[in-house]
Motif scaffolding. Structure first.
Motif, PDB file in Angstrom:
ATOM      1  N   ALA A 231       2.939 -14.463  -4.509  1.00 31.84           N
ATOM      2  CA  ALA A 231       2.019 -14.153  -5.606  1.00 31.84           C
ATOM      3  C   ALA A 231       0.612 -14.656  -5.292  1.00 31.84           C
ATOM      4  CB  ALA A 231       2.527 -14.770  -6.908  1.00 31.84           C
ATOM      5  N   ALA A 232       0.519 -15.883  -4.781  1.00 29.67           N
ATOM      6  CA  ALA A 232      -0.789 -16.461  -4.468  1.00 29.67           C
ATOM      7  C   ALA A 232      -1.496 -15.679  -3.373  1.00 29.67           C
ATOM      8  CB  ALA A 232      -0.629 -17.921  -4.067  1.00 29.67           C
ATOM      9  N   VAL A 233      -0.753 -15.315  -2.338  1.00 29.80           N
ATOM     10  CA  VAL A 233      -1.347 -14.574  -1.221  1.00 29.80           C
ATOM     11  C   VAL A 233      -1.766 -13.182  -1.679  1.00 29.80           C
ATOM     12  CG1 VAL A 233      -0.828 -13.563   1.036  1.00 29.80           C
ATOM     13  CG2 VAL A 233      -0.180 -15.918   0.551  1.00 29.80           C
ATOM     14  N   ALA A 234      -1.010 -12.587  -2.585  1.00 28.08           N
ATOM     15  CA  ALA A 234      -1.384 -11.283  -3.120  1.00 28.08           C
ATOM     16  C   ALA A 234      -2.680 -11.365  -3.927  1.00 28.08           C
ATOM     17  CB  ALA A 234      -0.260 -10.711  -3.981  1.00 28.08           C
ATOM     18  N   VAL A 235      -2.868 -12.471  -4.627  1.00 28.61           N
ATOM     19  CA  VAL A 235      -4.117 -12.681  -5.369  1.00 28.61           C
ATOM     20  C   VAL A 235      -5.276 -12.856  -4.394  1.00 28.61           C
ATOM     21  CG1 VAL A 235      -5.352 -14.296  -6.873  1.00 28.61           C
ATOM     22  CG2 VAL A 235      -3.005 -13.649  -7.416  1.00 28.61           C
ATOM     23  N   GLY A 236      -5.017 -13.624  -3.317  1.00 23.98           N
ATOM     24  CA  GLY A 236      -6.029 -13.866  -2.302  1.00 23.98           C
ATOM     25  C   GLY A 236      -6.405 -15.330  -2.195  1.00 23.98           C
ATOM     26  N   LEU A 277      -2.472  -7.046   3.690  1.00 17.08           N
ATOM     27  CA  LEU A 277      -2.568  -5.934   2.750  1.00 17.08           C
ATOM     28  C   LEU A 277      -3.566  -6.241   1.639  1.00 17.08           C
ATOM     29  CD1 LEU A 277      -1.477  -3.175   1.840  1.00 17.08           C
ATOM     30  CD2 LEU A 277       0.330  -4.395   0.599  1.00 17.08           C
ATOM     31  N   ALA A 278      -3.472  -7.456   1.076  1.00 14.63           N
ATOM     32  CA  ALA A 278      -4.345  -7.821  -0.039  1.00 14.63           C
ATOM     33  C   ALA A 278      -5.808  -7.841   0.387  1.00 14.63           C
ATOM     34  CB  ALA A 278      -3.934  -9.179  -0.598  1.00 14.63           C
ATOM     35  N   LYS A 283     -11.244  -5.514   0.685  1.00 15.30           N
ATOM     36  CA  LYS A 283     -12.388  -5.065   1.493  1.00 15.30           C
ATOM     37  C   LYS A 283     -12.723  -3.610   1.186  1.00 15.30           C
ATOM     38  CE  LYS A 283     -13.894  -4.619   6.307  1.00 15.30           C
ATOM     39  NZ  LYS A 283     -13.479  -4.803   7.742  1.00 15.30           N
ATOM     40  N   SER A 284     -11.695  -2.776   1.076  1.00 12.22           N
ATOM     41  CA  SER A 284     -11.912  -1.348   0.789  1.00 12.22           C
ATOM     42  C   SER A 284     -12.558  -1.157  -0.577  1.00 12.22           C
ATOM     43  CB  SER A 284     -10.592  -0.588   0.851  1.00 12.22           C
ATOM     44  OG  SER A 284     -10.025  -0.638   2.139  1.00 12.22           O
ATOM     45  N   VAL A 285     -12.087  -1.919  -1.558  1.00  8.40           N
ATOM     46  CA  VAL A 285     -12.654  -1.818  -2.908  1.00  8.40           C
ATOM     47  C   VAL A 285     -14.110  -2.251  -2.903  1.00  8.40           C
ATOM     48  CG1 VAL A 285     -12.554  -2.780  -5.239  1.00  8.40           C
ATOM     49  CG2 VAL A 285     -10.438  -2.090  -4.074  1.00  8.40           C
ATOM     50  N   ALA A 286     -14.407  -3.351  -2.204  1.00  7.73           N
ATOM     51  CA  ALA A 286     -15.785  -3.858  -2.145  1.00  7.73           C
ATOM     52  C   ALA A 286     -16.700  -2.830  -1.475  1.00  7.73           C
ATOM     53  CB  ALA A 286     -15.827  -5.176  -1.392  1.00  7.73           C
TER      54      ALA A 286
END
Length: 291
Positions: A231-236, A277-278, A283-286
């Motif tokens: 969960a933490a890694v998915a958040v970033g 993945l996260a 990066k793509s969204v930014a």
């Protein structure tokens, strides 16, 4: 450009780099320093895993568990016996080393043998300790107190950076929730990054700890370590802190929440996949928003 007294967005520990937008790095090792042979065994195994997976690794272990639940709990080898072992791990294995400090007088001496001075969660507001750790010039990892809101850590980090040391990490390890229980609020991770400016570490093993939950010692639910870590890694986050041990059920401290060493590599592989993945998505969204 960052202000002179702001936290560095990327912190380097030897060849290991921690940054909230960089690939994941790891802080790992057993809870306490049990013996020279045990430390070298675990550090060697972790180095091999990190080399296979091409991930940055900082080895962690404590020379003194000064906050054991009971006075009868094993505390570790102590300062004098531990410093030569830390120095040997750095020299023979080439691994950077992290350990806790508990008193102002320990900071300068410990800094001679390690790369990162860690401020325990219970001591995160102790100004003199923070300033003494900052004065060594070493990287300082401050664990957020179980009693603090994430935005409260901005003042804690400011004590370190205001002393002239921008190389500070902040670690989330859960918040007190009733008796003998911690809860991890994943909102804390981006809040810590935004309010402190420092790389954020998620402590996956202490977050499942049950402080004092076994009466004379702390309990834990290690089966939830992978859940919270994912969960933490998915958040970033910049890194994940994982205590690991060849035989945690017979470890002198924090056994219930440590990951068995045999399970460490598959867990890390999964976390690295989630991380890639996260961060690629972020990066793509930014980039799309920039256009």
């Amino acid at each position: 450009m960052s202000a002179p007294n702001s936290a560095a967005p990327i912190v380097e520990v030897g060849k290991v780099r921690f940054g909230n937008e960089l690939p994941l790095s790891i802080v790992a090792g057993p809870c306490q320093l049990e013996s020279r042979s045990h430390a070298l065994e675990v550090a060697s195994a972790l180095k091999e895993i990190a080399a296979r997976l091409k991930v940055g690794l900082v080895y962690k272990t404590s020379f003194d568990k000064a906050n054991r639940t009971s006075a009868s709990g094993a505390r570790g080898l102590g300062l004098k016996q531990s410093l030569p072992i830390f120095a040997e791990i750095r020299a023979s294995l080439g691994l950077p080393v992290l350990t806790d400090v508990h008193e102002v007088a320990q900071c300068a001496e410990v800094a001679e043998a390690v790369d990162v001075l860690q401020i325990p969660a219970f001591l995160c507001r102790q100004t003199d300790l923070l300033l003494a750790a900052a004065a060594t010039g070493k990287v300082v990892n401050v664990k957020k107190g179980q009693f603090l809101a994430p935005w409260d850590m901005a003042n804690v980090v400011a004590k370190v950076t205001g002393a002239g040391n921008r190389n500070v990490l902040v670690t989330e390890r859960g918040a007190s929730f009733g008796y003998n229980m911690l809860v991890s609020d994943m909102r804390a991770l981006p809040i810590l990054a935004r309010t402190t400016g420092a790389p954020v570490i998620f402590d996956a093993t202490h977050s499942v700890q049950q402080p004092g939950g076994k009466g004379a010692s702390s309990g834990g639910e290690r089966e939830f370590v992978p859940v919270l870590a994912r969960a933490a890694v998915a958040v970033g986050v910049a890194g994940v802190f994982i205590e690991t041990h060849p035989d945690p059920d017979h470890a002198p401290s924090d056994g219930p929440n440590m990951v068995p060493l045999r399970d460490f590599e598959p867990l890390l592989r999964r976390l690295m996949a989630f991380d890639a993945l996260a961060k690629e998505l972020a990066k793509s969204v930014a980039e799309s928003q920039a256009h």
